[in-house]
Write an enzyme that holds these catalytic residues in place. Structure first.
Site, PDB file in Angstrom:
ATOM      1  N   HIS A 198    -115.571 -15.840  77.995  1.00  0.00           N
ATOM      2  CA  HIS A 198    -115.034 -14.473  78.018  1.00  0.00           C
ATOM      3  C   HIS A 198    -114.434 -14.064  76.669  1.00  0.00           C
ATOM      4  O   HIS A 198    -114.258 -12.880  76.400  1.00  0.00           O
ATOM      5  CB  HIS A 198    -114.012 -14.304  79.146  1.00  0.00           C
ATOM      6  CG  HIS A 198    -112.668 -14.916  78.897  1.00  0.00           C
ATOM      7  ND1 HIS A 198    -112.292 -16.144  79.405  1.00  0.00           N
ATOM      8  CD2 HIS A 198    -111.582 -14.475  78.197  1.00  0.00           C
ATOM      9  CE1 HIS A 198    -111.057 -16.415  79.044  1.00  0.00           C
ATOM     10  NE2 HIS A 198    -110.603 -15.421  78.302  1.00  0.00           N
ATOM     11  N   SER A 217    -106.635 -18.170  75.143  1.00  0.00           N
ATOM     12  CA  SER A 217    -107.911 -18.507  75.782  1.00  0.00           C
ATOM     13  C   SER A 217    -108.852 -19.188  74.803  1.00  0.00           C
ATOM     14  O   SER A 217    -109.078 -18.688  73.696  1.00  0.00           O
ATOM     15  CB  SER A 217    -108.583 -17.249  76.332  1.00  0.00           C
ATOM     16  OG  SER A 217    -107.865 -16.731  77.418  1.00  0.00           O
ATOM     17  N   ASP A 238    -117.154 -20.675  82.255  1.00  0.00           N
ATOM     18  CA  ASP A 238    -116.408 -19.976  81.208  1.00  0.00           C
ATOM     19  C   ASP A 238    -116.267 -20.812  79.939  1.00  0.00           C
ATOM     20  O   ASP A 238    -115.192 -20.887  79.341  1.00  0.00           O
ATOM     21  CB  ASP A 238    -115.030 -19.553  81.719  1.00  0.00           C
ATOM     22  CG  ASP A 238    -114.412 -18.454  80.849  1.00  0.00           C
ATOM     23  OD1 ASP A 238    -115.169 -17.787  80.108  1.00  0.00           O
ATOM     24  OD2 ASP A 238    -113.185 -18.272  80.893  1.00  0.00           O
TER      25      ASP A 238
END
Length: 461
Positions: free
Chosen positions: A116, A220, A146
């Site tokens: 993402h 992230s 992911d």
């Protein structure tokens, strides 16, 4: 006189030797015995406080391996008034910038991050800890887990993270989260592992490492490391209603991350193996409904045909309690173990049947041969009998609808048989998997299908 002096010296020496021997044999041994007879975690428990642990070595090692990832994308802003009055079809290109983190995993510039973080990127820019910047290219992605793999061509050999065995990580163990929250480069926070094999109910990975190390937007794709600076996970998400850190964050375990990366580099895509079962985890309520005494483990509700589970003799009603040497209490335990395996790997399954314990060696079946995901539709193969009944030579059935945007159409779609995607016949799951890999996630595509009521329809998905 000399004789007496000699005797005195001899007596003095003997006393010293005796006293020394006593010290050595009794007092030193007593001290050594106290240390060696203590529990294995005695010394560790004595220094559990953060103030007694030196994080500096791990932090110094990790910050040089973590990079800043800049995602540049463009979207066209249309002007409906100009289009209506003047037929103007142009639009202004607006630049959008997203940021995140990544972890260098090889000296020649391979970097792992979250999918993402780099999704829909037109350009990717990597900034190292020494502020050098490079353009990056995407080697491969796995949206389900992911994870994304990037590559930069650096001028020199780069520092890189060493993978640790995430299965060996223990709840309560100290960890560091390293990343770039809010564009604050090389930020290090400390916490403990709060839980393992955490299931958040998402469609992707079901086996997160949970930690209370502070993680915020921008973290992230960054590193979760142990106190030796070894990589145990890739920070992926936080549990928050506000979008900011409120106590817990989650990371993809390093063992699963490493397997995905190796698959991408060797095969070009992720190789997934499955047992070939439909299942659910047990608890007191479920066990009571099923009329069984076992309250933990994974209950098999059905076994897929032509899979390793069927060939090994597993049946509906069996309760899986162990895979190889790992105890299985929840579905997340099972998913985490299997996600780190490949098709044709053999797994020793320990299961309960009629309250007796059995074992069976199950060869994992390739995921794509059983189920494929297409824009949130879980697809499965048709049997020869089903094709004959529907009077079709090919097609794949919609097993379930996982895409929330299609939830209102679930009753119409589930049970239907897709015949074509675009203009390509959906011959089987393998064909569909190859076709889907070439279709962009945001690309609209025409689907031809027979509904469960026998109606032939076409629609844009």
């Amino acid at each position: 006189m000399k004789k007496y002096a000699s005797l005195f010296f001899l007596a003095l020496s003997s006393g010293a030797i005796t006293l020394g021997a006593y010290k050595l044999l009794f007092e030193d041994n007593r001290t050594a015995s106290l240390v060696t007879s203590a529990p294995a975690n005695y010394l560790r428990n004595a220094s559990l406080g953060a103030e007694n642990i030196d994080f500096t070595t791990a932090a110094d090692q990790a910050v040089h391996c973590v990079v800043h990832v800049k995602n540049v994308s463009y979207r066209t802003i249309s002007n409906p008034i100009m289009e209506f009055f003047y037929g103007y079809r142009g639009g202004q290109q607006q630049e959008q910038i997203g940021t995140g983190s990544g972890v260098i995993i090889s000296e020649d510039g391979y970097i792992v991050t979250n999918n993402h973080v780099i999704k829909d990127a037109s350009e990717l820019e990597i900034t190292l800890n020494n502020n050098e910047t490079y353009k990056a290219k995407v080697i491969g992605t796995d949206s389900k887990m992911d994870i994304a793999l990037l590559k930069i061509d650096a001028k020199e050999k780069l520092p890189y993270a060493t993978f640790a065995d995430s299965d060996a990580v223990k709840v309560g163990e100290w960890v560091l989260a390293v990343g770039n929250p809010y564009n604050l480069n090389s930020t290090v926070t400390a916490g403990i592992v709060s839980a393992k094999a955490r299931n958040l109910g998402n469609n992707g990975i079901q086996s997160f490492i949970q930690t209370d190390a502070a993680v915020n937007p921008g973290n992230s794709g960054g590193a979760l490391v142990n106190t030796r600076g070894e990589l145990i996970g890739i920070n992926t998400m936080i549990s928050s209603q506000t979008g900011a850190y409120v106590g817990y964050s989650f990371a993809v375990p390093s063992n699963i991350t490493r397997k995905i990366i190796e698959d991408i580099m060797e095969y070009g895509n992720v190789q997934r193996g499955i047992l070939g079962i439909e299942c659910g985890e047990l608890n007191a309520t479920v066990s009571k409904e099923l009329g069984i005494s076992q309250t933990s483990g994974v209950y098999i509700s059905s076994v897929n045909k032509n899979t390793g589970a069927e060939k090994a003799g597993l049946k509906k009603g069996d309760i899986i309690v162990k895979l190889d040497d790992r105890k299985i209490q929840t579905y997340a335990d099972l998913a985490g173990f299997i996600n780190a395996k490949r098709p044709n790997d053999e797994v020793k399954v320990t299961f309960l049947r009629d309250e007796k314990t059995y074992t069976a060696n199950v060869k994992l079946t390739k995921y794509d041969m059983i189920v494929a995901d297409f824009k949130g539709l879980e697809l499965e193969n048709l049997s020869a009998a089903e094709r004959k009944k529907l009077k079709v030579n090919y097609g794949v059935r919609v097993k379930s609808v996982e895409n929330s945007k299609l939830a209102e159409f679930a009753n119409d779609l589930e049970g239907g048989v897709i015949l074509k995607i675009g203009n390509v016949p959906a011959e089987n799951i393998e064909t569909v998997s190859q076709l889907v890999s070439k279709i962009d996630e945001n690309q609209a595509v025409q689907v031809e299908m027979i509904t469960k009521n026998g109606e032939l329809i076409r629609f844009i998905l």
